[in-house]
Scaffold this motif. Structure first.
Motif, PDB file in Angstrom:
ATOM      1  N   ALA A 130       1.064  -1.089  -0.102  1.00  0.00           N
ATOM      2  CA  ALA A 130      -0.148   0.100  -0.097  1.00  0.00           C
ATOM      3  C   ALA A 130       0.794   1.266  -0.073  1.00  0.00           C
ATOM      4  CB  ALA A 130      -0.823  -0.040   1.194  1.00  0.00           C
ATOM      5  N   GLY A 131       0.616   2.157  -0.837  1.00  0.00           N
ATOM      6  CA  GLY A 131       1.385   3.373  -1.135  1.00  0.00           C
ATOM      7  C   GLY A 131       2.768   3.357  -2.045  1.00  0.00           C
ATOM      8  N   THR A 132       2.989   2.076  -2.183  1.00  0.00           N
ATOM      9  CA  THR A 132       4.380   1.561  -2.891  1.00  0.00           C
ATOM     10  C   THR A 132       3.791   1.023  -4.374  1.00  0.00           C
ATOM     11  OG1 THR A 132       5.920   1.743  -1.165  1.00  0.00           O
ATOM     12  CG2 THR A 132       6.500   0.492  -3.003  1.00  0.00           C
ATOM     13  N   THR A 133       3.268   0.017  -4.204  1.00  0.00           N
ATOM     14  CA  THR A 133       2.916  -0.684  -5.691  1.00  0.00           C
ATOM     15  C   THR A 133       1.474  -0.518  -5.733  1.00  0.00           C
ATOM     16  OG1 THR A 133       2.733  -2.611  -4.411  1.00  0.00           O
ATOM     17  CG2 THR A 133       4.880  -2.333  -5.714  1.00  0.00           C
ATOM     18  N   ASP A 163       7.472   3.273   0.983  1.00  0.00           N
ATOM     19  CA  ASP A 163       6.980   4.653   1.393  1.00  0.00           C
ATOM     20  C   ASP A 163       6.890   5.186   2.812  1.00  0.00           C
ATOM     21  OD1 ASP A 163       4.496   2.836   1.423  1.00  0.00           O
ATOM     22  OD2 ASP A 163       3.485   4.676   2.124  1.00  0.00           O
ATOM     23  N   THR A 164       7.759   4.273   3.605  1.00  0.00           N
ATOM     24  CA  THR A 164       7.449   4.681   4.974  1.00  0.00           C
ATOM     25  C   THR A 164       9.007   4.769   5.525  1.00  0.00           C
ATOM     26  OG1 THR A 164       7.151   2.692   5.900  1.00  0.00           O
ATOM     27  CG2 THR A 164       5.238   4.075   5.174  1.00  0.00           C
ATOM     28  N   GLU A 165       8.851   5.323   6.746  1.00  0.00           N
ATOM     29  CA  GLU A 165      10.238   5.091   7.733  1.00  0.00           C
ATOM     30  C   GLU A 165      10.597   3.914   7.996  1.00  0.00           C
ATOM     31  OE1 GLU A 165      11.194   5.469  12.392  1.00  0.00           O
ATOM     32  OE2 GLU A 165       9.258   6.349  11.400  1.00  0.00           O
ATOM     33  N   VAL A 166       9.683   2.813   8.302  1.00  0.00           N
ATOM     34  CA  VAL A 166      10.011   1.478   8.396  1.00  0.00           C
ATOM     35  C   VAL A 166      10.411   0.507   7.243  1.00  0.00           C
ATOM     36  CG1 VAL A 166       8.946   1.431  10.578  1.00  0.00           C
ATOM     37  CG2 VAL A 166       7.641   0.842   8.894  1.00  0.00           C
ATOM     38  N   ASP A 167       9.885   0.937   6.159  1.00  0.00           N
ATOM     39  CA  ASP A 167      10.666   0.504   4.849  1.00  0.00           C
ATOM     40  C   ASP A 167      11.915   0.687   4.785  1.00  0.00           C
ATOM     41  OD1 ASP A 167       8.160  -0.799   3.475  1.00  0.00           O
ATOM     42  OD2 ASP A 167       7.076   1.049   3.738  1.00  0.00           O
ATOM     43  N   ALA A 172       2.563   7.587   2.083  1.00  0.00           N
ATOM     44  CA  ALA A 172       2.301   7.978   3.160  1.00  0.00           C
ATOM     45  C   ALA A 172       3.287   9.243   3.938  1.00  0.00           C
ATOM     46  CB  ALA A 172       2.309   7.039   4.519  1.00  0.00           C
ATOM     47  N   PHE A 173       4.552   9.252   3.217  1.00  0.00           N
ATOM     48  CA  PHE A 173       5.496  10.122   3.814  1.00  0.00           C
ATOM     49  C   PHE A 173       6.055  10.841   2.426  1.00  0.00           C
ATOM     50  CE2 PHE A 173       7.687   8.632   7.722  1.00  0.00           C
ATOM     51  CZ  PHE A 173       6.746   7.843   8.093  1.00  0.00           C
ATOM     52  N   THR A 174       6.194  12.179   2.636  1.00  0.00           N
ATOM     53  CA  THR A 174       6.529  13.166   1.754  1.00  0.00           C
ATOM     54  C   THR A 174       8.232  13.021   1.533  1.00  0.00           C
ATOM     55  OG1 THR A 174       7.023  14.818   3.285  1.00  0.00           O
ATOM     56  CG2 THR A 174       4.885  14.915   2.468  1.00  0.00           C
TER      57      THR A 174
END
Length: 231
Positions: A12-15, A179-183, A202-204
């Motif tokens: 979600a948010g990446t692919t 798309d996130t910090e934890v990725d 989710a992240f700019t």
């Protein structure tokens, strides 16, 4: 392409397009159990294993620690799962993000394995795959959900599980993108060749920069020249 053998993508948010539905469902599940939490408070936790994210929010908003029980967390998560599966089975806007199909085709042509990992539980991940047909059509090789490993992101276990299935021992043959910090931290903790942030979720860009990814991209097709650079 010999150097990179596996690319691991978030979902979600990446692919897969995320029009905010994940955070909305998360917020709704919390609200139904007595906790009104703005979506903006939820977004930074989107990459985490969802029961972990629930606990993190409860620890912030529940003044009585004795009320933060395993049962409460399970109940909230179960409601979240119901909402998410319903959305991914029947909701509108469940589609690949721009460039994803092209990148998947490129990787298959080059003989690079494609993996998906996620903070979702396996049942939600499966609903997405069924809707998009990615497994049935053979577009992805490996899928690992956060409830299939001891700990979700930012721990490296999901990547390591896929490496084991692919027979890869060197993490420098693996690229992680999300798309996130934890990725980003998952890829760094796994020792991947690249740990790439993407701004489609989710992240700019500014928010991703704080976590020192090797690259930040705004469109999935920007991944191709990055991979070409290591051939």
């Amino acid at each position: 392409m010999n150097k990179v053998q596996l690319v691991v993508f978030d979902i979600a948010g990446t692919t897969v397009l995320d029009g905010g539905n994940v955070a909305i469902a998360f917020s709704q599940a919390m609200k139904e159990h007595g906790y009104t939490i703005d979506v903006e408070e939820v977004n930074p936790l989107m990459g985490y294993k969802k029961p972990v994210a629930i606990r993190m929010l409860l620890e912030k908003y529940e003044k009585d620690p004795s009320k933060i029980t395993d049962k409460l967390i399970i109940d909230i998560h179960e409601r979240f799962v119901v909402l998410m599966i319903s959305y991914y089975k029947t909701g509108q806007g469940v589609e690949p993000l721009p460039g994803v199909d092209k990148v998947f085709s490129y990787l298959r042509e080059k003989g690079v394995k494609i993996g998906l990992d996620t903070g979702f539980s396996k049942d939600i991940a499966q609903a997405i795959l069924d809707r998009l047909g990615w497994q049935k059509e053979g577009k992805v090789n490996y899928v690992v959900a956060s409830d299939e490993v001891p700990s979700g992101r930012p721990a490296p276990f999901m990547i390591q599980k896929m490496m084991g299935e692919a027979g890869i021992s060197d993490p420098r043959q693996v690229v992680k993108i999300g798309d996130t910090e934890v990725d980003i931290n998952e890829g760094l903790n796994a020792g991947c060749l690249f740990s790439i942030g993407v701004t489609t979720g989710a992240f700019t860009r500014e928010e991703l920069e704080k976590y020192h990814p090797t690259h930040i991209i705004d469109h999935m097709e920007e991944l191709i020249p990055i991979l070409e650079s290591v051939n």
